[in-house]
Write a protein that holds these residues in place. Structure first.
Motif, PDB file in Angstrom:
ATOM      1  N   LEU A  88     -13.534  -7.833 -10.388  1.00  0.00           N
ATOM      2  CA  LEU A  88     -14.315  -9.059 -10.635  1.00  0.00           C
ATOM      3  C   LEU A  88     -13.803  -9.790 -11.866  1.00  0.00           C
ATOM      4  CD1 LEU A  88     -17.958  -7.824  -9.886  1.00  0.00           C
ATOM      5  CD2 LEU A  88     -16.597  -9.428  -8.537  1.00  0.00           C
ATOM      6  N   LEU A  89     -13.487  -9.053 -12.931  1.00  0.00           N
ATOM      7  CA  LEU A  89     -12.971  -9.664 -14.155  1.00  0.00           C
ATOM      8  C   LEU A  89     -11.598 -10.299 -13.921  1.00  0.00           C
ATOM      9  CD1 LEU A  89     -13.980  -7.050 -16.891  1.00  0.00           C
ATOM     10  CD2 LEU A  89     -14.826  -9.394 -16.654  1.00  0.00           C
ATOM     11  N   GLU A  90     -10.745  -9.605 -13.190  1.00  0.00           N
ATOM     12  CA  GLU A  90      -9.420 -10.156 -12.892  1.00  0.00           C
ATOM     13  C   GLU A  90      -9.534 -11.446 -12.086  1.00  0.00           C
ATOM     14  OE1 GLU A  90      -6.347  -6.357 -12.800  1.00  0.00           O
ATOM     15  OE2 GLU A  90      -7.326  -6.980 -10.941  1.00  0.00           O
ATOM     16  N   THR A  91     -10.468 -11.461 -11.146  1.00  0.00           N
ATOM     17  CA  THR A  91     -10.674 -12.659 -10.330  1.00  0.00           C
ATOM     18  C   THR A  91     -11.193 -13.818 -11.181  1.00  0.00           C
ATOM     19  OG1 THR A  91     -11.168 -11.278  -8.407  1.00  0.00           O
ATOM     20  CG2 THR A  91     -11.845 -13.586  -8.305  1.00  0.00           C
ATOM     21  N   ALA A  92     -12.157 -13.520 -12.066  1.00  0.00           N
ATOM     22  CA  ALA A  92     -12.763 -14.558 -12.898  1.00  0.00           C
ATOM     23  C   ALA A  92     -11.811 -15.074 -13.984  1.00  0.00           C
ATOM     24  CB  ALA A  92     -14.042 -14.018 -13.536  1.00  0.00           C
ATOM     25  N   LEU A  93     -11.057 -14.162 -14.594  1.00  0.00           N
ATOM     26  CA  LEU A  93     -10.221 -14.537 -15.736  1.00  0.00           C
ATOM     27  C   LEU A  93      -8.830 -15.024 -15.336  1.00  0.00           C
ATOM     28  CD1 LEU A  93     -11.089 -11.597 -18.175  1.00  0.00           C
ATOM     29  CD2 LEU A  93     -11.953 -13.949 -18.257  1.00  0.00           C
ATOM     30  N   PHE A  94      -8.260 -14.394 -14.319  1.00  0.00           N
ATOM     31  CA  PHE A  94      -6.860 -14.677 -13.987  1.00  0.00           C
ATOM     32  C   PHE A  94      -6.667 -15.216 -12.575  1.00  0.00           C
ATOM     33  CE2 PHE A  94      -6.954 -10.719 -16.642  1.00  0.00           C
ATOM     34  CZ  PHE A  94      -6.681 -11.341 -17.849  1.00  0.00           C
ATOM     35  N   GLY A  95      -7.740 -15.273 -11.802  1.00  0.00           N
ATOM     36  CA  GLY A  95      -7.621 -15.764 -10.441  1.00  0.00           C
ATOM     37  C   GLY A  95      -6.913 -14.796  -9.518  1.00  0.00           C
ATOM     38  N   GLU A  96      -6.840 -13.530  -9.927  1.00  0.00           N
ATOM     39  CA  GLU A  96      -6.182 -12.513  -9.096  1.00  0.00           C
ATOM     40  C   GLU A  96      -6.995 -12.244  -7.835  1.00  0.00           C
ATOM     41  OE1 GLU A  96      -3.404 -10.872  -9.277  1.00  0.00           O
ATOM     42  OE2 GLU A  96      -2.661 -11.296 -11.286  1.00  0.00           O
ATOM     43  N   SER A  97      -6.287 -12.019  -6.741  1.00  0.00           N
ATOM     44  CA  SER A  97      -6.964 -11.637  -5.510  1.00  0.00           C
ATOM     45  C   SER A  97      -7.554 -10.247  -5.671  1.00  0.00           C
ATOM     46  CB  SER A  97      -5.965 -11.637  -4.345  1.00  0.00           C
ATOM     47  OG  SER A  97      -6.526 -11.004  -3.215  1.00  0.00           O
ATOM     48  N   GLY A  98      -8.720 -10.030  -5.081  1.00  0.00           N
ATOM     49  CA  GLY A  98      -9.337  -8.706  -5.151  1.00  0.00           C
ATOM     50  C   GLY A  98      -8.597  -7.676  -4.315  1.00  0.00           C
ATOM     51  N   ASN A  99      -7.710  -8.162  -3.451  1.00  0.00           N
ATOM     52  CA  ASN A  99      -6.959  -7.246  -2.592  1.00  0.00           C
ATOM     53  C   ASN A  99      -5.771  -6.659  -3.345  1.00  0.00           C
ATOM     54  OD1 ASN A  99      -8.604  -7.843  -0.324  1.00  0.00           O
ATOM     55  ND2 ASN A  99      -7.446  -9.727   0.014  1.00  0.00           N
ATOM     56  N   SER A 100      -5.577  -5.369  -3.191  1.00  0.00           N
ATOM     57  CA  SER A 100      -4.442  -4.691  -3.817  1.00  0.00           C
ATOM     58  C   SER A 100      -3.335  -4.506  -2.786  1.00  0.00           C
ATOM     59  CB  SER A 100      -4.878  -3.325  -4.365  1.00  0.00           C
ATOM     60  OG  SER A 100      -3.759  -2.545  -4.697  1.00  0.00           O
ATOM     61  N   GLN A 101      -2.167  -5.050  -3.075  1.00  0.00           N
ATOM     62  CA  GLN A 101      -1.036  -4.877  -2.164  1.00  0.00           C
ATOM     63  C   GLN A 101      -0.639  -3.414  -2.070  1.00  0.00           C
ATOM     64  OE1 GLN A 101       0.268  -7.308  -0.185  1.00  0.00           O
ATOM     65  NE2 GLN A 101       1.325  -5.572   0.765  1.00  0.00           N
ATOM     66  N   ASN A 102      -0.779  -2.714  -3.192  1.00  0.00           N
ATOM     67  CA  ASN A 102      -0.474  -1.287  -3.221  1.00  0.00           C
ATOM     68  C   ASN A 102      -1.353  -0.520  -2.226  1.00  0.00           C
ATOM     69  OD1 ASN A 102       0.805   1.099  -4.463  1.00  0.00           O
ATOM     70  ND2 ASN A 102      -1.227   1.511  -5.267  1.00  0.00           N
ATOM     71  N   THR A 103      -2.655  -0.821  -2.242  1.00  0.00           N
ATOM     72  CA  THR A 103      -3.589  -0.163  -1.327  1.00  0.00           C
ATOM     73  C   THR A 103      -3.303  -0.551   0.124  1.00  0.00           C
ATOM     74  OG1 THR A 103      -5.313  -0.129  -3.030  1.00  0.00           O
ATOM     75  CG2 THR A 103      -6.027   0.160  -0.751  1.00  0.00           C
ATOM     76  N   ALA A 104      -3.000  -1.831   0.343  1.00  0.00           N
ATOM     77  CA  ALA A 104      -2.685  -2.296   1.704  1.00  0.00           C
ATOM     78  C   ALA A 104      -1.460  -1.582   2.264  1.00  0.00           C
ATOM     79  CB  ALA A 104      -2.464  -3.803   1.685  1.00  0.00           C
ATOM     80  N   ASN A 105      -0.440  -1.418   1.420  1.00  0.00           N
ATOM     81  CA  ASN A 105       0.776  -0.713   1.853  1.00  0.00           C
ATOM     82  C   ASN A 105       0.471   0.745   2.189  1.00  0.00           C
ATOM     83  OD1 ASN A 105       2.313  -3.013   1.480  1.00  0.00           O
ATOM     84  ND2 ASN A 105       2.982  -2.436  -0.576  1.00  0.00           N
ATOM     85  N   ILE A 106      -0.340   1.365   1.343  1.00  0.00           N
ATOM     86  CA  ILE A 106      -0.696   2.772   1.553  1.00  0.00           C
ATOM     87  C   ILE A 106      -1.421   2.963   2.882  1.00  0.00           C
ATOM     88  CG2 ILE A 106      -2.298   4.573   0.761  1.00  0.00           C
ATOM     89  CD1 ILE A 106      -1.501   3.754  -2.119  1.00  0.00           C
ATOM     90  N   LEU A 107      -2.383   2.084   3.175  1.00  0.00           N
ATOM     91  CA  LEU A 107      -3.135   2.188   4.433  1.00  0.00           C
ATOM     92  C   LEU A 107      -2.211   1.994   5.634  1.00  0.00           C
ATOM     93  CD1 LEU A 107      -6.378   0.220   3.494  1.00  0.00           C
ATOM     94  CD2 LEU A 107      -6.090   2.692   3.669  1.00  0.00           C
ATOM     95  N   SER A 108      -1.249   1.097   5.488  1.00  0.00           N
ATOM     96  CA  SER A 108      -0.277   0.870   6.557  1.00  0.00           C
ATOM     97  C   SER A 108       0.580   2.116   6.786  1.00  0.00           C
ATOM     98  CB  SER A 108       0.613  -0.321   6.210  1.00  0.00           C
ATOM     99  OG  SER A 108       1.627  -0.508   7.167  1.00  0.00           O
ATOM    100  N   PHE A 109       0.993   2.755   5.695  1.00  0.00           N
ATOM    101  CA  PHE A 109       1.812   3.966   5.806  1.00  0.00           C
ATOM    102  C   PHE A 109       1.029   5.112   6.441  1.00  0.00           C
ATOM    103  CE2 PHE A 109       4.317   2.390   1.891  1.00  0.00           C
ATOM    104  CZ  PHE A 109       5.176   1.655   2.712  1.00  0.00           C
ATOM    105  N   ILE A 110      -0.256   5.213   6.091  1.00  0.00           N
ATOM    106  CA  ILE A 110      -1.093   6.273   6.654  1.00  0.00           C
ATOM    107  C   ILE A 110      -1.236   6.097   8.160  1.00  0.00           C
ATOM    108  CG2 ILE A 110      -3.445   7.212   6.739  1.00  0.00           C
ATOM    109  CD1 ILE A 110      -3.619   6.654   3.722  1.00  0.00           C
ATOM    110  N   GLN A 111      -1.339   4.844   8.592  1.00  0.00           N
ATOM    111  CA  GLN A 111      -1.441   4.580  10.022  1.00  0.00           C
ATOM    112  C   GLN A 111      -0.153   4.964  10.756  1.00  0.00           C
ATOM    113  OE1 GLN A 111      -2.732   0.432   9.737  1.00  0.00           O
ATOM    114  NE2 GLN A 111      -4.719   1.020  10.573  1.00  0.00           N
ATOM    115  N   SER A 112       0.978   4.920  10.032  1.00  0.00           N
ATOM    116  CA  SER A 112       2.256   5.323  10.624  1.00  0.00           C
ATOM    117  C   SER A 112       2.424   6.840  10.627  1.00  0.00           C
ATOM    118  CB  SER A 112       3.423   4.692   9.840  1.00  0.00           C
ATOM    119  OG  SER A 112       3.365   3.287   9.896  1.00  0.00           O
ATOM    120  N   ASN A 113       1.861   7.501   9.601  1.00  0.00           N
ATOM    121  CA  ASN A 113       1.967   8.955   9.490  1.00  0.00           C
ATOM    122  C   ASN A 113       0.711   9.462   8.788  1.00  0.00           C
ATOM    123  OD1 ASN A 113       2.537  11.638   8.769  1.00  0.00           O
ATOM    124  ND2 ASN A 113       4.728  11.234   8.573  1.00  0.00           N
TER     125      ASN A 113
END
Length: 208
Positions: A88-113
């Motif tokens: 929430l702070l990152e979104t408010a202060l820096f406009g960062e997306s709440g989504n983590s690319q790192n987490t998205a990649n990990i979930l994609s890899f888990i679906q593969s293996n």
């Protein structure tokens, strides 16, 4: 084994583990390499820690195991709350997306293996705690105050995640460090880190 020697060996193992999957030619082989390297390295650094005779000042009088484990379990939920506040702070202060690319990649890899979940939820957190908490803080506190060593190691923890959420990962790094320092047991922060990662992955997979 001295604190410095232990720390350097742990960091070297982490570096090999971190970069070695890039040597494999396919995504499938890289995923298997990550699973094997992270689980194997986590086991090895745990053994290295148990056989090391050096202790940091705050490890000299650790809390009872029951207390340490309870703090570890409580830390799972506190870490999730902290994660949401940081986003929430990152979104408010820096406009960062709440989504983590790192987490998205990990979930994609888990679906593969599906076994990749072991690297993410068990091997990775254990290895990171020994590297960024025990090894780095141990080396840095020989030269700088403990509080400063905690901040530096947490910043490095954030940088290595490499997805732009510096405040998020720095906050989590400091939180895990405080659990470790408070109880004098690295296993407290490991329980919290493993539990948080497992919960995040579980929720992420359910939402897919």
């Amino acid at each position: 084994m001295t604190t410095r020697k232990y720390g350097l060996w742990t960091i070297l193992i982490y570096a090999i583990c971190y970069f070695s999957p890039a040597l494999f030619p396919t995504v499938s082989s890289a995923l298997w390499a990550t699973i094997v390297f992270y689980l194997g390295s986590a086991f090895f650094v745990s053994w290295l820690y148990r056989t090391s005779q050096s202790k940091l000042d705050f490890e000299m009088q650790p809390k009872a195991w029951k207390t340490s484990i309870l703090w570890g379990i409580l830390g799972i939920f506190l870490a999730i709350i902290l994660q949401n506040i940081a986003i929430l702070l990152e979104t408010a202060l820096f406009g960062e997306s709440g989504n983590s690319q790192n987490t998205a990649n990990i979930l994609s890899f888990i679906q593969s293996n599906l076994l990749f979940v072991l690297a993410v939820s068990v091997g990775g957190p254990i290895l990171e705690e020994f590297v960024f908490r025990r090894a780095l803080i141990g080396i840095l506190q020989e030269k700088i105050p403990l509080w400063f060593a905690t901040i530096v190691s947490s910043l490095l923890f954030a940088v290595m995640h490499d997805d732009g959420h510096i405040l998020l990962y720095t906050s989590l790094g400091i939180f895990f460090s405080l659990l470790y320092i408070k109880t004098g047991r690295i296993w407290t922060s490991i329980i919290s880190h493993v539990g948080m990662n497992s919960l995040v992955v579980f929720i992420g997979l359910l939402s897919k």
